[in-house]
Motif scaffolding. Structure first.
Motif, mmCIF file in Angstrom:
data_model
loop_
_atom_site.group_PDB
_atom_site.id
_atom_site.type_symbol
_atom_site.label_atom_id
_atom_site.label_comp_id
_atom_site.label_asym_id
_atom_site.label_seq_id
_atom_site.Cartn_x
_atom_site.Cartn_y
_atom_site.Cartn_z
ATOM 1 N N ILE A 6 0.829 -1.207 0.000
ATOM 2 C CA ILE A 6 0.000 0.000 0.000
ATOM 3 C C ILE A 6 0.862 1.254 0.000
ATOM 4 O O ILE A 6 0.568 2.233 -0.692
ATOM 5 N N ARG A 7 1.949 1.229 0.777
ATOM 6 C CA ARG A 7 2.818 2.412 0.861
ATOM 7 C C ARG A 7 3.472 2.751 -0.478
ATOM 8 O O ARG A 7 3.837 3.907 -0.716
ATOM 9 N N HIS A 8 3.648 1.757 -1.334
ATOM 10 C CA HIS A 8 4.319 1.992 -2.615
ATOM 11 C C HIS A 8 3.346 2.267 -3.759
ATOM 12 O O HIS A 8 3.768 2.392 -4.909
ATOM 13 N N SER A 55 -3.699 5.161 -7.495
ATOM 14 C CA SER A 55 -4.022 3.791 -7.082
ATOM 15 C C SER A 55 -4.457 3.723 -5.620
ATOM 16 O O SER A 55 -5.358 2.958 -5.256
ATOM 17 N N LEU A 56 -3.814 4.538 -4.758
ATOM 18 C CA LEU A 56 -4.183 4.553 -3.347
ATOM 19 C C LEU A 56 -5.606 5.087 -3.167
ATOM 20 O O LEU A 56 -6.406 4.517 -2.411
ATOM 21 N N LYS A 57 -5.930 6.161 -3.857
ATOM 22 C CA LYS A 57 -7.284 6.719 -3.764
ATOM 23 C C LYS A 57 -8.319 5.720 -4.284
ATOM 24 O O LYS A 57 -9.414 5.591 -3.730
ATOM 25 N N VAL A 66 -11.583 3.617 3.482
ATOM 26 C CA VAL A 66 -10.387 4.148 4.146
ATOM 27 C C VAL A 66 -10.070 3.347 5.400
ATOM 28 O O VAL A 66 -8.903 3.083 5.713
ATOM 29 N N ARG A 67 -11.097 2.936 6.127
ATOM 30 C CA ARG A 67 -10.883 2.205 7.379
ATOM 31 C C ARG A 67 -10.134 0.896 7.133
ATOM 32 O O ARG A 67 -9.187 0.560 7.860
ATOM 33 N N ARG A 71 -5.004 -2.196 7.460
ATOM 34 C CA ARG A 71 -3.937 -2.987 6.851
ATOM 35 C C ARG A 71 -2.585 -2.300 7.072
ATOM 36 O O ARG A 71 -1.581 -2.959 7.324
ATOM 37 N N LEU A 72 -2.561 -0.983 6.984
ATOM 38 C CA LEU A 72 -1.330 -0.245 7.221
ATOM 39 C C LEU A 72 -0.850 -0.407 8.669
ATOM 40 O O LEU A 72 0.341 -0.450 8.935
#
Length: 210
Positions: free
Chosen positions: A183-185, A190-192, A200-201, A206-207
């Motif tokens: 997710i961080r990469h 793609s994140l949005k 978002v939750r 997961r983060l």
């Protein structure tokens, strides 16, 4: 002097990452859209299509998803790409299907594979793509342990209102773990998109597992 060198290094790393994303996008486009001919002209066109849709924003990495958003919004962009004749696309798909059956199918010999090849010539391109995807999915599932299969089933259960965020994705022939590092990469787009689809939750949870 050291600060300037550090800035130059960061800029070089960012530029390399950006160019690599463009290269991977072109590869993924050619893998999915088999009629699109891999060539320098199409390489430039694919990158131009993504850049135009992003408004030239260098902070967002190119991706197959962005390319598909662009051609969905303006189909003439896709039509501008050089393509091979339909017969060649059909032959490539049939060759891939026969290759999968020879490698993973049970009870096939040269005679049955030839019979299957003849039968596949009556299929349309969408039917051939579906057949190939089913074989690829089956080969992937066959390589999973019982525990992994249970996890895949659990991940597939939708949460109320939104689909569950999976633990793994099967992308371009390989399993990708959807973990905090993945997710961080992700690029901004793609994140949005991930947050919009799964919430978002779920992404934040997961983060937090890292």
């Amino acid at each position: 002097m050291g600060y300037k060198n550090s800035e130059q290094t960061e800029a070089a790393v960012a530029a390399a990452k950006y160019e690599n994303a463009k290269r991977l996008t072109r590869i993924h486009v050619y893998q999915k859209y088999l009629r699109v001919v891999p060539c320098e002209a199409n390489d430039r066109r694919i990158s131009d299509i993504c850049s135009r849709w992003l408004g030239g924003n260098p902070d967002v990495m190119h991706s197959l998803a962005i390319f598909e958003e662009a051609i969905a919004e303006n189909p003439t962009e896709y039509n501008s790409l050089a393509k091979q004749i339909e017969d060649k696309t059909i032959q490539q798909l049939i060759d891939q299907i026969i290759g999968m059956l020879a490698a993973h199918g049970k009870g096939h010999d040269e005679w049955s594979l030839n019979q299957e090849r003849v039968r596949l010539t009556t299929f349309s391109i969408p039917m051939l793509r579906k057949r190939l995807e089913d074989l690829q999915r089956g080969a992937h599932m066959a390589g999973q342990s019982i525990q992994q299969l249970k996890q895949l089933v659990a991940d597939a259960r939708p949460a109320p209102g939104l689909p569950a965020l999976p633990r793994q994705l099967y992308d371009n022939g390989q399993t990708v773990s959807v973990d905090a590092n993945y997710i961080r990469h992700l690029d901004t787009y793609s994140l949005k998109r991930l947050c919009r689809i799964h919430g978002v939750r779920a992404v934040n949870q997961r983060l937090a597992e890292s």
